[in-house]
Design a protein around this motif. Structure first.
Motif, PDB file in Angstrom:
ATOM      1  N   ALA A  53      43.216 -48.026   0.235  1.00  0.00           N
ATOM      2  CA  ALA A  53      42.701 -46.933   1.058  1.00  0.00           C
ATOM      3  C   ALA A  53      42.056 -45.907   0.137  1.00  0.00           C
ATOM      4  CB  ALA A  53      43.831 -46.309   1.880  1.00  0.00           C
ATOM      5  N   VAL A  54      42.150 -44.657   0.499  1.00  0.00           N
ATOM      6  CA  VAL A  54      41.677 -43.546  -0.311  1.00  0.00           C
ATOM      7  C   VAL A  54      42.814 -42.530  -0.330  1.00  0.00           C
ATOM      8  CG1 VAL A  54      39.953 -41.704  -0.483  1.00  0.00           C
ATOM      9  CG2 VAL A  54      39.288 -43.949   0.396  1.00  0.00           C
ATOM     10  N   ALA A  55      43.188 -42.059  -1.536  1.00  0.00           N
ATOM     11  CA  ALA A  55      44.294 -41.106  -1.638  1.00  0.00           C
ATOM     12  C   ALA A  55      44.057 -39.939  -0.679  1.00  0.00           C
ATOM     13  CB  ALA A  55      44.421 -40.603  -3.075  1.00  0.00           C
ATOM     14  N   PRO A  56      45.037 -39.478   0.043  1.00  0.00           N
ATOM     15  CA  PRO A  56      46.461 -39.748  -0.087  1.00  0.00           C
ATOM     16  C   PRO A  56      46.961 -40.852   0.843  1.00  0.00           C
ATOM     17  CG  PRO A  56      46.182 -37.930   1.426  1.00  0.00           C
ATOM     18  CD  PRO A  56      44.788 -38.370   0.984  1.00  0.00           C
ATOM     19  N   ASP A  57      46.071 -41.627   1.425  1.00  0.00           N
ATOM     20  CA  ASP A  57      46.487 -42.644   2.392  1.00  0.00           C
ATOM     21  C   ASP A  57      46.970 -43.905   1.688  1.00  0.00           C
ATOM     22  OD1 ASP A  57      45.707 -41.115   4.719  1.00  0.00           O
ATOM     23  OD2 ASP A  57      43.649 -41.490   4.091  1.00  0.00           O
ATOM     24  N   THR A  58      48.018 -44.502   2.233  1.00  0.00           N
ATOM     25  CA  THR A  58      48.573 -45.731   1.661  1.00  0.00           C
ATOM     26  C   THR A  58      48.465 -46.881   2.648  1.00  0.00           C
ATOM     27  OG1 THR A  58      50.791 -45.115   2.412  1.00  0.00           O
ATOM     28  CG2 THR A  58      50.186 -44.507   0.148  1.00  0.00           C
ATOM     29  N   ASP A  59      47.427 -46.864   3.452  1.00  0.00           N
ATOM     30  CA  ASP A  59      47.239 -47.933   4.429  1.00  0.00           C
ATOM     31  C   ASP A  59      46.211 -48.938   3.900  1.00  0.00           C
ATOM     32  OD1 ASP A  59      44.685 -46.754   4.925  1.00  0.00           O
ATOM     33  OD2 ASP A  59      45.575 -45.436   6.416  1.00  0.00           O
ATOM     34  N   GLY A  60      45.690 -49.767   4.778  1.00  0.00           N
ATOM     35  CA  GLY A  60      44.772 -50.820   4.368  1.00  0.00           C
ATOM     36  C   GLY A  60      43.355 -50.645   4.860  1.00  0.00           C
ATOM     37  N   ARG A  61      42.852 -49.417   4.953  1.00  0.00           N
ATOM     38  CA  ARG A  61      41.537 -49.182   5.549  1.00  0.00           C
ATOM     39  C   ARG A  61      40.361 -49.705   4.736  1.00  0.00           C
ATOM     40  NH1 ARG A  61      41.470 -43.066   6.570  1.00  0.00           N
ATOM     41  NH2 ARG A  61      43.638 -43.540   6.854  1.00  0.00           N
ATOM     42  N   ASN A  62      40.550 -50.055   3.473  1.00  0.00           N
ATOM     43  CA  ASN A  62      39.441 -50.577   2.672  1.00  0.00           C
ATOM     44  C   ASN A  62      39.439 -52.093   2.545  1.00  0.00           C
ATOM     45  OD1 ASN A  62      38.131 -48.177   2.257  1.00  0.00           O
ATOM     46  ND2 ASN A  62      39.193 -47.713   0.366  1.00  0.00           N
ATOM     47  N   ILE A  63      40.262 -52.751   3.325  1.00  0.00           N
ATOM     48  CA  ILE A  63      40.216 -54.207   3.398  1.00  0.00           C
ATOM     49  C   ILE A  63      38.942 -54.569   4.161  1.00  0.00           C
ATOM     50  CG2 ILE A  63      41.320 -56.214   4.454  1.00  0.00           C
ATOM     51  CD1 ILE A  63      43.980 -54.662   4.094  1.00  0.00           C
ATOM     52  N   CYS A  74      45.803 -50.002  11.158  1.00  0.00           N
ATOM     53  CA  CYS A  74      46.227 -50.937  10.131  1.00  0.00           C
ATOM     54  C   CYS A  74      47.604 -50.519   9.622  1.00  0.00           C
ATOM     55  CB  CYS A  74      45.221 -50.984   8.983  1.00  0.00           C
ATOM     56  SG  CYS A  74      44.808 -49.399   8.256  1.00  0.00           S
ATOM     57  N   GLY A  75      48.275 -51.455   8.971  1.00  0.00           N
ATOM     58  CA  GLY A  75      49.609 -51.187   8.485  1.00  0.00           C
ATOM     59  C   GLY A  75      49.626 -50.266   7.286  1.00  0.00           C
ATOM     60  N   ASP A  76      50.675 -49.467   7.202  1.00  0.00           N
ATOM     61  CA  ASP A  76      50.894 -48.561   6.078  1.00  0.00           C
ATOM     62  C   ASP A  76      51.801 -49.273   5.082  1.00  0.00           C
ATOM     63  OD1 ASP A  76      50.519 -46.140   4.784  1.00  0.00           O
ATOM     64  OD2 ASP A  76      52.312 -45.252   5.650  1.00  0.00           O
ATOM     65  N   ILE A  77      51.370 -49.358   3.843  1.00  0.00           N
ATOM     66  CA  ILE A  77      52.128 -50.069   2.827  1.00  0.00           C
ATOM     67  C   ILE A  77      53.384 -49.273   2.489  1.00  0.00           C
ATOM     68  CG2 ILE A  77      52.076 -50.942   0.455  1.00  0.00           C
ATOM     69  CD1 ILE A  77      48.979 -51.239   0.938  1.00  0.00           C
ATOM     70  N   GLY A  78      54.524 -49.911   2.630  1.00  0.00           N
ATOM     71  CA  GLY A  78      55.799 -49.255   2.334  1.00  0.00           C
ATOM     72  C   GLY A  78      55.966 -49.034   0.839  1.00  0.00           C
ATOM     73  N   PRO A  79      56.965 -48.228   0.453  1.00  0.00           N
ATOM     74  CA  PRO A  79      57.096 -47.852  -0.950  1.00  0.00           C
ATOM     75  C   PRO A  79      57.510 -48.988  -1.883  1.00  0.00           C
ATOM     76  CG  PRO A  79      58.927 -46.996   0.311  1.00  0.00           C
ATOM     77  CD  PRO A  79      57.963 -47.593   1.294  1.00  0.00           C
ATOM     78  N   ASP A  80      58.251 -49.965  -1.381  1.00  0.00           N
ATOM     79  CA  ASP A  80      58.651 -51.049  -2.260  1.00  0.00           C
ATOM     80  C   ASP A  80      58.754 -52.348  -1.478  1.00  0.00           C
ATOM     81  OD1 ASP A  80      61.212 -50.948  -0.957  1.00  0.00           O
ATOM     82  OD2 ASP A  80      61.831 -49.399  -2.357  1.00  0.00           O
ATOM     83  N   THR A  81      58.735 -53.426  -2.212  1.00  0.00           N
ATOM     84  CA  THR A  81      58.861 -54.745  -1.609  1.00  0.00           C
ATOM     85  C   THR A  81      59.410 -55.703  -2.653  1.00  0.00           C
ATOM     86  OG1 THR A  81      57.764 -56.332  -0.153  1.00  0.00           O
ATOM     87  CG2 THR A  81      56.533 -55.634  -2.107  1.00  0.00           C
ATOM     88  N   ASP A  82      59.649 -56.929  -2.207  1.00  0.00           N
ATOM     89  CA  ASP A  82      60.175 -57.952  -3.106  1.00  0.00           C
ATOM     90  C   ASP A  82      59.367 -59.236  -2.933  1.00  0.00           C
ATOM     91  OD1 ASP A  82      60.992 -59.023  -0.668  1.00  0.00           O
ATOM     92  OD2 ASP A  82      63.096 -58.496  -0.942  1.00  0.00           O
ATOM     93  N   GLY A  83      59.954 -60.371  -3.287  1.00  0.00           N
ATOM     94  CA  GLY A  83      59.247 -61.641  -3.169  1.00  0.00           C
ATOM     95  C   GLY A  83      58.996 -62.082  -1.745  1.00  0.00           C
ATOM     96  N   THR A  84      59.822 -61.600  -0.794  1.00  0.00           N
ATOM     97  CA  THR A  84      59.588 -61.905   0.616  1.00  0.00           C
ATOM     98  C   THR A  84      58.372 -61.153   1.107  1.00  0.00           C
ATOM     99  OG1 THR A  84      61.940 -62.207   0.955  1.00  0.00           O
ATOM    100  CG2 THR A  84      60.607 -61.856   2.928  1.00  0.00           C
TER     101      THR A  84
END
Length: 194
Positions: free
Chosen positions: A109-119, A149-159
């Motif tokens: 995205a563009v700061a401060p957004d943490t979504d997927g708008r630039n896909i 679009c979905g907002d990317i969460g702060p952390d994730t794992d292999g799933t």
């Protein structure tokens, strides 16, 4: 209700607020266009997202590193679905190591957004490119913008975390698209389902 289930509801609510502005003059009557474009209401958008039953199988993937943190990640496209009035992409962001790591980023995205708008989805070598629908809103704390679009969460794992984006419709008959995620190699010839 899970965070993933709240995202579409929150997006639809924000869109409703953005579209419910007051005016002292009557709204202009839109004239039909030959392009076949359509307008989706907030309820239509929420229904589309809720009705989507995407596969969790990967149809395309790319690996790389998040520019902001250096974390190695894998991006899997699970579905690109073309509808008459929109296109839905479902994708998954997971860590390449499989361990839980911080994936907070403005890269999609563009700061401060943490979504997927630039896909972006491109057809015909870029002759047609679509990106997620965006909208502006105003609330008691000020103005902002968001996307469907979905907002990317702060952390994730292999799933990983499953994300989505709702975009304008693809040209009729489109069978494959190139999927661009900022900072990663383009995923070419990704199949489109209908």
């Amino acid at each position: 209700m899970s965070r993933g289930a709240l995202i579409p509801v929150a997006a639809a609510a924000a869109l409703s607020i953005a579209l419910a502005g007051c005016t002292s003059s009557p709204a202009p009557k839109p004239s039909p266009t030959a392009s076949g474009s359509s307008t989706l209401s907030a309820a239509d958008v929420a229904a589309k997202i809720a009705a989507a039953k995407p596969s969790t199988a990967s149809i395309a993937h790319v690996t790389g590193t998040l520019a902001t943190s250096g974390v190695g990640v894998r991006i899997d496209v699970e579905q690109v679905r073309a509808l008459a009035d929109s296109t839905m992409i479902v994708w998954r962001l997971s860590t390449a190591s499989g361990t839980k790591q911080d994936v907070s980023t403005f890269q999609f995205a563009v700061a401060p957004d943490t979504d997927g708008r630039n896909i972006a989805l491109s057809v015909g070598g870029g002759a047609t490119t679509v990106r997620p629908y965006t909208f502006r809103y105003q609330n008691r704390t000020g103005q902002g913008s968001s996307c469907l679009c979905g907002d990317i969460g702060p952390d994730t794992d292999g799933t990983g975390q499953q994300l989505y984006a709702l975009m304008p419709p693809l040209p009729a008959g489109t069978k494959t698209v190139d999927v661009s995620m900022p900072g990663f190699d383009v995923m070419k010839d990704v199949p489109v389902s209908r």
